[in-house]
Design a protein around this motif. Sequence first.
Motif, short mmCIF file in Angstrom:
data_model
loop_
_atom_site.label_atom_id
_atom_site.label_comp_id
_atom_site.label_asym_id
_atom_site.label_seq_id
_atom_site.Cartn_x
_atom_site.Cartn_y
_atom_site.Cartn_z
N GLU A 1 -4.99 1.46 0.02
CA GLU A 1 -4.83 1.68 -1.37
C GLU A 1 -6.08 2.06 -2.24
O GLU A 1 -7.03 1.46 -1.64
CB GLU A 1 -4.49 0.42 -2.20
CG GLU A 1 -2.76 0.54 -2.46
CD GLU A 1 -2.36 -0.68 -3.46
OE1 GLU A 1 -2.17 -0.62 -4.59
OE2 GLU A 1 -2.27 -1.82 -2.65
N ASP B 1 -7.49 1.78 -5.26
CA ASP B 1 -8.20 0.87 -5.73
C ASP B 1 -7.16 -0.41 -5.37
O ASP B 1 -6.92 -1.29 -6.09
CB ASP B 1 -8.25 0.91 -7.59
CG ASP B 1 -7.11 1.63 -8.08
OD1 ASP B 1 -7.14 2.88 -7.90
OD2 ASP B 1 -6.22 0.93 -8.65
N SER B 2 -7.70 -0.78 -4.13
CA SER B 2 -7.33 -1.97 -3.69
C SER B 2 -8.43 -3.05 -4.12
O SER B 2 -9.51 -2.99 -4.53
CB SER B 2 -7.64 -2.18 -2.10
OG SER B 2 -7.74 -3.30 -1.69
N ARG B 3 -7.47 -4.36 -4.41
CA ARG B 3 -8.41 -5.45 -5.06
C ARG B 3 -9.36 -6.00 -4.01
O ARG B 3 -10.13 -6.83 -4.35
CB ARG B 3 -7.58 -6.53 -5.80
CG ARG B 3 -7.31 -5.98 -7.27
CD ARG B 3 -6.11 -6.73 -7.94
NE ARG B 3 -4.83 -5.98 -7.36
CZ ARG B 3 -3.70 -6.35 -6.93
NH1 ARG B 3 -3.92 -7.71 -6.37
NH2 ARG B 3 -2.89 -5.66 -6.26
N ASN B 4 -8.85 -5.83 -2.68
CA ASN B 4 -9.63 -6.48 -1.98
C ASN B 4 -9.89 -5.82 -0.78
O ASN B 4 -9.40 -5.91 0.39
CB ASN B 4 -8.70 -7.63 -1.44
CG ASN B 4 -9.68 -8.86 -0.80
OD1 ASN B 4 -10.65 -8.48 -0.29
ND2 ASN B 4 -8.94 -9.80 -0.71
N SER C 1 0.92 -1.21 0.14
CA SER C 1 -0.10 -0.07 0.07
C SER C 1 0.89 1.17 0.05
O SER C 1 0.32 2.27 -0.02
CB SER C 1 -1.02 -0.06 0.99
OG SER C 1 -0.18 -0.22 2.32
#
Lengths: 290, 351
Positions: free
Chosen positions: B58, B60-63, B13
Motif C-alpha cells: 500500500e 501509505d502503509s502505516r507499517n 492492500s
Amino acid sequence: GASSSADSANLTRSKILLVGQRSTGKTSILQFLFNNLDSKQTFYLETTTRVTTHTFEYAALSPISRFILTLLPISTIIPLELWDCPGVTTIDTLNVPLAQFSTIVFVFDIQHVTQIPIVRFVDFAAAAYQDNPSVNLEVFVHKADTLSEEYRIDSFRHIQQRVTDELAEIALEYEQIPINFQLTSIHDNSLHEAFSRVIHRLIDSLPYLEDLMNVFCANSQSSKAFLFDIKSRLYVATDASPVDTPTHNLCSDYLHMLSSFGPLYRSITASPPRHRVVIPSPPSSSFPSS
Amino acid sequence: MKKKVLLMGASGSGKTFLGDLILNLWDCGGQDAFMDSYLSTQQNTIFSHVGVLIYVFEVDSRNMTKDLEYYFNCLSALRKYSPEANVFLLVHKMDLVKDPRIPAQVLDKKRGELMEVSGDTPITVFGTSIYDETLYKAWSRIVHTLIPNASVLSKHLTTLADACGATEVVLFERTTFLVIATSSPPTISTPPQPIAPPTPSAAPTLQPTHPTSSRSSLRNPGFSSPPMSIDEGSSRRQQQSNHSNGYLSDYDDPTIDDELDPHQLEPTRYERTSELIKAFKHSCSRVREEFHALEMELADFTAVLDELTKSTYVLIVVHNPTIETAALRMNIRLARKKFEELQGDSLVSQS
Ligand SMILES: Nc1nc2c(ncn2[C@@H]2O[C@H](COP(=O)(O)OP(=O)(O)OP(=O)(O)O)[C@@H](O)[C@H]2O)c(=O)[nH]1
Ligand SMILES: Nc1nc2c(ncn2[C@@H]2O[C@H](COP(=O)(O)OP(=O)(O)O)[C@@H](O)[C@H]2O)c(=O)[nH]1
Ligand SMILES: [Mg+2]
C-alpha cells in the motif's frame, strides 16, 4: 426549405421550455443530453439563477439497424432552442408569452412530488393550452433511479392521476388536455428515449422518415431500425414496429461506444486525407441561384 | 508442470480486487493463480514452481518496516524454491497521494527502498490504483512477460498488419481485454498520399493492398500459415533491435522516441478500448445477446475486432479508406491457425 447556405440566425427554431421546482434536474438533463456531461458530474452543477437559452441543431444523421451503422452524408437540421429556468420561474417572471414555445417540459423529482409542484405544473399547463392548444405538454418524472421498481411505477401512476384531477378542478374540459408522461433518469438511457419522443412531435417530416425506415427494414430484413442523431444519441425516427427499451438501450450504447472509439485511433498523419474522402463535395447546385 | 502465480501482500492492500483480475488473466496463461496473505509453514509447497510473484504494497502503509520484513521473507523463500521466478511489485492505491507532482517522487522513493530489500533479485515496480488505467498497464506488462514468445507474437502481428495495410494490430486477452502484444509501429513517414475516393462502381476487392507499401502485396495476398518472415529490406515497420514489441516501448522507456511514430495515436487507447468493449459486452448481455465481433467504419479509420484464437481477440486498425472490412476479416480468418499454433507453443504448460 432552408438552403444550404442558410444563416443559422435566420432559422426558426422550435422552442422548448424546461420548468420545474429547484433541484429537480433540469440543468442536468440539458447538460447530459446536449453537452456530453457525465451523470456523476451533474452533482457539481450550480443552481440556475436566471433563464438561460441553449441552441442546438441536429447535424449528421446515421441509421442503426442490427448494429450496422452508416454515416449518412446528409445534414438534416432540426433547430432547437432550449430554455433552462430557475426553480422559482413563474409564467409572469418568464416575461415571454407561453405561446412562443412549441413544447413545455415540466420536470418533477420523483422523490418530492408534493402538492406545490403539481399545482404549479397544472397552472403552466392550463395557461399554455389556453394560449396555444397545439402546445406539446411533456412531464418528466425524473430521478427514477432513486426508487425501486415497484415504488417507481406507483408514484408515476399517482402523479398522472393527481395532475388529471387538478386539471378537472379548473375546468372539466381540461381533463382532456393531452399530456405525455415519462419516467426518466440520467443514470440510464431513459432520458434519451424520452427526449427522442419529445423531438418526434416537432418533426414535420416524421411520417416520411418513418416510411423510409419501414422500407429499410423490409428490404434489409432488419428487425428494428433507428435513425439516430450521432452527437446527442437521440433517435429521430424509427420503423413502425414498437420500440422495446432494451433494444433501444443497446443501440444507444453501441452508438456511444463508436463515438468514443473515434478519437482513440485517430492518426495525426493518416486521418486528414481520409476526412477529405469521407466528406462529400457539395453538389454545385446547392448555392442559392438568385 | 504448470507454474503458478503468487499474489501476496499485507491484508487490506487490495489483493482481493487484483485477484479477480488475475484469475481471469490466468485463464489465458493456462496456469494456476495462488493467493496467500502470509507465509505459511509449508513454504516449499507455496514457493515451488512459481512463475511469477506479484507482491502488493500500500502506498501509505502505516507499517512499512513490517511490510518489508514480510516481503523479504517471501523473497528469500522464493529464491530458494523458484529462483527463476519473475518478481513484480505493485505500490498500490496511488490515488491516495493527492498532490499531482508528488506521486512520481513517492514512487521513486518506494522503488529505492524495495530495490534495496530485494538485493540482487531483479524486480519491476509499478505504481497502481484501481481508479485509473495504471493497474491495467501493470497487468498488461505482467501478462506480456508471462508469454515467453511475446516478441514472436509481435512480429507476426506486424506481418498481419502489413498484409492488411493496417496502421496497428493489437492482440487482447479475451476476458480481461488486457493487451498481450501489438504490431510494431510503422516508421517511414511517407507523407500521406491524397487517397483517391473509392469509386462506387468498382467491385469490392477482397485483396487488401497497401498503396504506400513498397512490398508487393500480391506476393502475400492473405495471411498464410507457413513460416512468415518479415522481409527485412522492405518492411516499412520499425526494426526492433532490443524492443521486441511496439506496445512495450510505448511508455516507461525513454530510449524510444515517440516522434518516430508518424501516427501518434492516443496513448491511452488500449485501456480505453478495453473499457469500451467490456462495457459494451455488458450491454449485450443485458439483452441476452452475445458479443462476437465488431466492425467500425468511422470518419477517422476502419477497424475490425474479432476473435483470433480461443483466448484472444485481435483489433486491426486501418486508415486507408479503400480497404474493406471484409478483407480484414478474411485475413483474420486466414491468420487464426498460425496464431493458435503460436499460442499453443507458448501458453501450454512447460513440463
Ligand atoms: N439520482 C438522480 N439524481 C439526479 C438526476 N438528475 C439530476 N440529478 C441530481 O439532481 C441535482 C440537481 O440537479 P440540477 O440539474 O442542478 O437541477 P435544476 O433543476 O437545474 O436545479 P435549479 O437550477 O436549482 O432549478 C444534482 O445534484 C444532480 O446530480 C437523476 O436522474 N437521478
Ligand atoms: N484508495 C484506494 N483503495 C483501494 C484500491 N484498491 C483497493 N482499495 C480498497 O482497499 C480495501 C482492501 O482491499 P482488499 O482487496 O479487500 O484487500 P486484501 O485484504 O489484500 O484482499 C478495500 O476497501 C478496497 O476498496 C486503490 O487503488 N485505491
Ligand atoms: Mg438548473
